[in-house]
Design a protein around this motif. Structure first.
Motif, PDB file in Angstrom:
ATOM      1  N   TYR B  68       0.906  -1.263  -0.151  1.00 44.89           N
ATOM      2  CA  TYR B  68      -0.041   0.015  -0.154  1.00 44.89           C
ATOM      3  C   TYR B  68       0.797   1.287  -0.095  1.00 44.89           C
ATOM      4  CZ  TYR B  68       0.708  -0.582   5.104  1.00 44.89           C
ATOM      5  OH  TYR B  68       1.351  -1.139   6.347  1.00 44.89           O
ATOM      6  N   ASN B  71      -0.530   4.387  -0.941  1.00 45.10           N
ATOM      7  CA  ASN B  71      -1.508   5.151   0.186  1.00 45.10           C
ATOM      8  C   ASN B  71      -0.791   6.019   1.155  1.00 45.10           C
ATOM      9  OD1 ASN B  71      -3.304   2.036  -0.315  1.00 45.10           O
ATOM     10  ND2 ASN B  71      -4.271   4.171  -0.897  1.00 45.10           N
ATOM     11  N   LYS B  72       0.483   5.393   1.293  1.00 45.03           N
ATOM     12  CA  LYS B  72       1.188   5.651   2.739  1.00 45.03           C
ATOM     13  C   LYS B  72       2.308   6.842   2.494  1.00 45.03           C
ATOM     14  CE  LYS B  72       4.601   3.619   5.684  1.00 45.03           C
ATOM     15  NZ  LYS B  72       5.032   2.507   6.240  1.00 45.03           N
ATOM     16  N   ARG B 137      -4.860  -0.452  -0.039  1.00 38.70           N
ATOM     17  CA  ARG B 137      -5.712  -0.149   0.877  1.00 38.70           C
ATOM     18  C   ARG B 137      -6.414   1.361   0.854  1.00 38.70           C
ATOM     19  NH1 ARG B 137      -4.984  -3.528   5.203  1.00 38.70           N
ATOM     20  NH2 ARG B 137      -6.859  -3.255   5.272  1.00 38.70           N
ATOM     21  N   LEU B 140      -9.050   2.494   3.351  1.00 34.44           N
ATOM     22  CA  LEU B 140      -8.870   2.836   4.767  1.00 34.44           C
ATOM     23  C   LEU B 140      -8.658   4.243   4.668  1.00 34.44           C
ATOM     24  CD1 LEU B 140      -6.557   0.116   5.985  1.00 34.44           C
ATOM     25  CD2 LEU B 140      -8.924   0.449   6.706  1.00 34.44           C
ATOM     26  N   TYR B 195      -3.001   9.556   5.394  1.00 35.47           N
ATOM     27  CA  TYR B 195      -2.652   8.238   5.743  1.00 35.47           C
ATOM     28  C   TYR B 195      -2.249   8.209   7.034  1.00 35.47           C
ATOM     29  CZ  TYR B 195       0.716   4.350   6.664  1.00 35.47           C
ATOM     30  OH  TYR B 195       1.259   3.321   7.540  1.00 35.47           O
ATOM     31  N   TYR B 199      -3.879   5.758   9.950  1.00 35.25           N
ATOM     32  CA  TYR B 199      -3.047   4.731  10.776  1.00 35.25           C
ATOM     33  C   TYR B 199      -3.083   5.134  12.346  1.00 35.25           C
ATOM     34  CZ  TYR B 199       0.610   1.690  11.841  1.00 35.25           C
ATOM     35  OH  TYR B 199       1.613   0.523  12.251  1.00 35.25           O
ATOM     36  N   TRP B 206      -4.149  -1.676   9.663  1.00 32.28           N
ATOM     37  CA  TRP B 206      -3.284  -1.262   8.514  1.00 32.28           C
ATOM     38  C   TRP B 206      -2.562  -2.553   8.747  1.00 32.28           C
ATOM     39  CZ3 TRP B 206      -3.040   1.904   4.273  1.00 32.28           C
ATOM     40  CH2 TRP B 206      -3.696   2.941   4.407  1.00 32.28           C
ATOM     41  N   ASP B 207      -2.284  -2.892  10.088  1.00 32.32           N
ATOM     42  CA  ASP B 207      -1.073  -3.854  10.605  1.00 32.32           C
ATOM     43  C   ASP B 207      -1.589  -4.617  11.807  1.00 32.32           C
ATOM     44  OD1 ASP B 207       1.130  -5.187  10.561  1.00 32.32           O
ATOM     45  OD2 ASP B 207       2.387  -3.460  10.747  1.00 32.32           O
TER      46      ASP B 207
END
Lengths: 125, 238
Positions: B68, B71-72, B137, B140, B195, B199, B206-207
């Motif tokens: 992603y 996205n980041k 992603r 999100l 992001y 996050y 995300w993780d």
């Protein structure tokens, strides 16, 4: 000839129950020592002595989990709550974060038991 | 007539070669960027997902997941960093793999940390372009959620440290703060603001196994924290 069937009929529920129990155990999540190494050791230290790599600049020092006196003053319920909802939930430091989005109740219970092995103590001892 | 025909054919051939070269160049670049990603980056970076779902997978992760990346990351930062990489996580991807007990407490075993290879400018540009296409992603992210604003360094630090405890794991300037998480004084240049909001709101979305807790931050806090990250990034760049 009827005996083996009867035996099987008797054993089957027990076998099923045992199987269900083992899968419950498997879904209980990661091992407590592995969760400790991943989430707790960054502040509480790889040896649980409160001297993790993050502790240097923290305004409130992390609890030393090997300190028998300090740890025996905390109930299992308080330890559970501190891990689940963070330090503030038991009137302790905001620097202890909530882990409710990462750890299941079973995993937190496992961590509380693991803390008792680190401090070699029980509540009120 | 023969001469004219030959010159015409030669001219057309040159034109054709020229046109082919012009159209083929970007294709060669695009292909080679994907090849570099696949051959040289995939050993340490996950390019296809999903993020680790077990602690063992989390511990084994060698570099940030890149599936992603679009996205980041901020493309400008990524292109520059790939040419002159520096360490962003003082204790590596998973701190416990690089920490040992010391006299005054746990210490980072710097010898166990690996450096990221530096890329040539053209490769960095091509790789950045390829990475920015990885936007798996997007669901999100709420585009435009971050509304630019300001917060004083003192107020921001109070929020980041005393009220929300983020300083425990992140450095807000070189050598000050926690070391298990990535440095945050470069976060605003490195990461897209929407992001950052997403996050910080829910790291586990995300993780799932990441060792950053969900602090249940309010929308107001999330905005202020990004204001603060922008302020310390500016301060750091001075």
């Amino acid at each position: 000839m009827k005996k083996p069937h009867t035996l099987l009929a008797l054993l089957l529920p027990a076998l099923l129950a045992w199987n269900a129990l083992s899968s419950t155990t498997a879904s209980a999540g990661e091992k407590p020592e592995d969760n400790y190494r991943t989430y707790c050791a960054q502040c509480h230290g790889v040896q649980g002595n409160g001297k993790g790599i993050n502790s240097r600049d923290m305004s409130v020092q992390p609890r030393d989990h090997t300190d028998t006196k300090e740890m025996s003053a905390r109930s299992d319920q308080d330890l559970f709550k501190a891990i689940e909802d963070g330090g503030l939930s038991i009137n302790k430091s905001v620097l202890m974060p909530p882990w409710d989005d990462v750890l299941s109740d079973e995993e937190i219970t496992g961590l509380v038991m693991y803390l008792r092995t680190l401090c070699r103590c029980k509540h009120g001892e | 007539m023969m001469v004219i025909n030959t010159q015409y054919r030669q001219g057309m051939r040159r034109l054709l070669i020229g046109v082919l070269a012009m159209t083929a160049t970007p294709q060669i670049h695009a292909a080679s960027a994907e090849e570099i990603l696949k051959n040289d980056c995939a050993g340490c970076h996950n390019l296809i997902g999903p993020a680790p779902t077990t602690l063992q997978a989390l511990w084994n992760r060698k570099g940030p997941d890149l599936f992603y990346a679009g996205n980041k990351y901020q493309a400008r930062w990524l292109e520059k960093w790939l040419q002159t990489p520096t360490r962003i996580r003082p204790a590596g991807m998973f701190y416990a793999n690089h920490v040992k007990p010391g006299a005054k407490g746990d210490e980072i075993d710097t010898a166990s940390l690996a450096d990221h290879p530096a890329l040539a400018m053209n490769d960095a540009k091509a790789i950045t372009a390829a990475l920015m296409k990885l936007t798996t992603r997007s669901e999100l992210i709420r585009p435009g959620e971050y509304k630019p604003g300001t917060v004083s360094l003192a107020t921001g630090e109070m929020l980041f440290d005393k009220f929300r405890g983020c300083l425990s794991c992140h450095e807000i300037e070189p050598g000050y703060g926690g070391m298990s998480g990535p440095e945050v004084y470069t976060a605003a240049a490195r990461l897209q603001p929407d992001y950052l909001i997403s996050y910080m709101r829910n790291p586990q979305a995300w993780d799932p196994k990441v060792f950053m807790p969900n602090k249940h931050l309010s929308d107001v806090d999330l905005q202020k924290l990004v204001h603060y990250l922008r302020a310390i990034d500016e301060e750091n760049g001075k």
